[in-house]
Scaffold this active site. Structure first.
Site, PDB file in Angstrom:
ATOM      1  N   GLU A  52      -3.990   0.670  -8.864  1.00 53.75           N
ATOM      2  CA  GLU A  52      -3.644   0.471  -7.455  1.00 53.75           C
ATOM      3  C   GLU A  52      -4.900   0.406  -6.589  1.00 53.75           C
ATOM      4  O   GLU A  52      -5.005  -0.419  -5.683  1.00 53.75           O
ATOM      5  CB  GLU A  52      -2.724   1.603  -6.979  1.00 53.75           C
ATOM      6  CG  GLU A  52      -2.266   1.451  -5.538  1.00 53.75           C
ATOM      7  CD  GLU A  52      -1.305   2.553  -5.124  1.00 53.75           C
ATOM      8  OE1 GLU A  52      -0.486   2.303  -4.226  1.00 53.75           O
ATOM      9  OE2 GLU A  52      -1.374   3.660  -5.688  1.00 53.75           O
TER      10      GLU A  52
ATOM     11  N   SER B 111       8.112   1.522  -1.546  1.00 51.86           N
ATOM     12  CA  SER B 111       8.006   0.097  -1.240  1.00 51.86           C
ATOM     13  C   SER B 111       9.118  -0.706  -1.903  1.00 51.86           C
ATOM     14  O   SER B 111       9.315  -0.611  -3.117  1.00 51.86           O
ATOM     15  CB  SER B 111       6.650  -0.444  -1.707  1.00 51.86           C
ATOM     16  OG  SER B 111       5.591   0.310  -1.153  1.00 51.86           O
TER      17      SER B 111
ATOM     18  N   SER C 102       5.220   9.403  -3.367  1.00 50.30           N
ATOM     19  CA  SER C 102       5.070  10.266  -2.189  1.00 50.30           C
ATOM     20  C   SER C 102       6.383  10.956  -1.820  1.00 50.30           C
ATOM     21  O   SER C 102       7.478  10.433  -2.064  1.00 50.30           O
ATOM     22  CB  SER C 102       4.591   9.448  -0.993  1.00 50.30           C
ATOM     23  OG  SER C 102       3.297   8.932  -1.208  1.00 50.30           O
TER      24      SER C 102
END
Length: 393
Positions: free
Chosen positions: A244, A163, A131
């Site tokens: 995912e 993350s 992202s």
């Protein structure tokens, strides 16, 4: 058709249950989520224990270094770990659930040999650089640019919602190597100790700093770190996202089912189950999670045959995250009403009916319809790729 567990599957469950019973009491207390270096050490220690016992990579094929377990054994493993309250993958989730499976499916022999064993052994942590501030759900609009310079790519740009970037060794990174939208994206492995990387932690509404912004200033990445061909990164990314969305949320589903049971106990303890509307909502959630567990079995079985979970992952992700939000909303309502009784929120045996982990899980549900592709994106995928509806411009 015999739908009962085989003798081998029952033996696998019994051995795993015994190992969990013997091993979990020896674990140290989990560190604070504010202390990410300590959390990294704790999560990797758990992965090392799994590796030593032969349970690492239960859902990885043998050619990737995994156990090559059957779909039933994979689900037994997840069920038993959740039942026993074993640690989740934690900071290892990108490597174990995203990057590792992608490299198994799309990487070359050298990449598999270099990157897969350290993930399974609990030695290295990965983060995800997909992202961007102006290209989150619209991932094809990413602008982080990679320019070829001999045997290296020179990367400049920024990523957001990365993350565990603070404690990661590698990053699965999407970059733009061409101007043709989807066809101009490349999937790279970026060492996180490369010069030119700046990490800025982001504090979420829950107070956690598990995400970060990445600022990349002429970071040099070897061409040998490219997974797939140049400008073929969109296709490789769809493989990553299928893991995912298709199997990466299984742990959260089992956790939600456990939280719903605890919520039912709390409502019963507080005398709230006389409310027929509350009973109905709990019944709907129970049925929804049961259906999602059945879909999980289908997705895992498909992945065992094809190597990739498939398009059903978007259906699962869309439904689960919205049901998890409904559980979070219901939990906040029940907790508020239960608190008005003035009684301690304890079960009959004196154990707390609500703990910090459950509260954090319910609070986290707010973001689930955004993470891993928004619900709007998932609806478009389902409409176009499953139902065959035309695209509307």
């Amino acid at each position: 058709m015999d739908l009962r567990y085989t003798e081998a599957e029952r033996s696998f469950r019994d051995e795993l249950r015994t190992w969990l019973t013997d091993t979990l009491p020896s674990l140290p207390d989990a560190p604070s989520h504010e202390d990410w270096p300590a959390r990294r050490a704790y999560d990797l220690h758990w992965q090392q224990l799994l590796f030593g016992a032969g349970y690492a990579g239960v859902d990885w094929p043998v050619e990737g270094g995994g156990r090559g377990s059957s779909p039933i054994e994979q689900l037994i493993f997840k069920e038993e770990c959740e039942r026993a309250g074993a640690p989740y993958v934690g900071v290892g989730f990108v490597g174990l659930l995203h990057a590792g499976p992608t490299i198994i499916a799309e990487g070359n022999a050298a990449q598999k040999e270099r990157y897969l064993p350290p993930i399974l052994r609990g030695e290295e942590v990965w983060c995800q650089g997909f992202s961007e501030p102006d290209a989150g759900s619209d991932l094809a609009s990413l602008r982080t640019k990679a320019v070829r310079d001999g045997d290296q790519y020179v990367v400049t740009g920024s990523k957001i919602w990365t993350s565990h970037a603070e404690v990661a060794d590698h990053c699965e990174l999407l970059v733009r190597t061409g101007d043709d939208g989807h066809k101009g994206i490349t999937w790279l492995i970026m060492p996180m100790d490369s010069p030119g990387i700046e990490i800025r932690p982001l504090r979420t509404i829950a107070g956690s700093t598990e995400f970060a912004e990445l600022f990349l200033n002429e970071v040099r990445i070897p061409v040998t770190n490219r997974v797939g061909e140049e400008n073929d990164g969109w296709r490789v990314t769809m493989v990553t996202l299928s893991f995912e969305r298709g199997t990466g949320f299984v742990g959260e589903l089992l956790e939600s089912m456990r939280h719903l049971k605890a919520l039912h106990q709390l409502a019963e303890h507080s005398g709230l189950l006389d409310d027929l509307g509350l009973q109905r909502r709990m019944g709907h959630l129970t049925a929804a999670f049961d259906a999602l567990w059945a879909l999980t079995k289908r997705n895992v079985s498909e992945a065992a045959v094809t190597g990739i979970p498939g398009i059903g992952g978007s259906v699962f992700k869309l439904s689960f995250t919205e049901q998890a939000q409904a559980l979070g909303d219901l939990a906040m309502e029940v907790l508020d009403r239960a608190a008005l009784t003035g009684d301690p929120l304890l079960a009959a045996d004196g154990t707390p009916l609500v703990n910090e982990e459950q509260l954090a899980g319910w609070f986290k549900s707010i973001s689930l319809t955004i993470a891993a592709g928004t619900s709007q994106v998932q609806r478009n995928i389902v409409a176009e790729r499953i139902l065959g509806l035309p695209k509307v411009r």
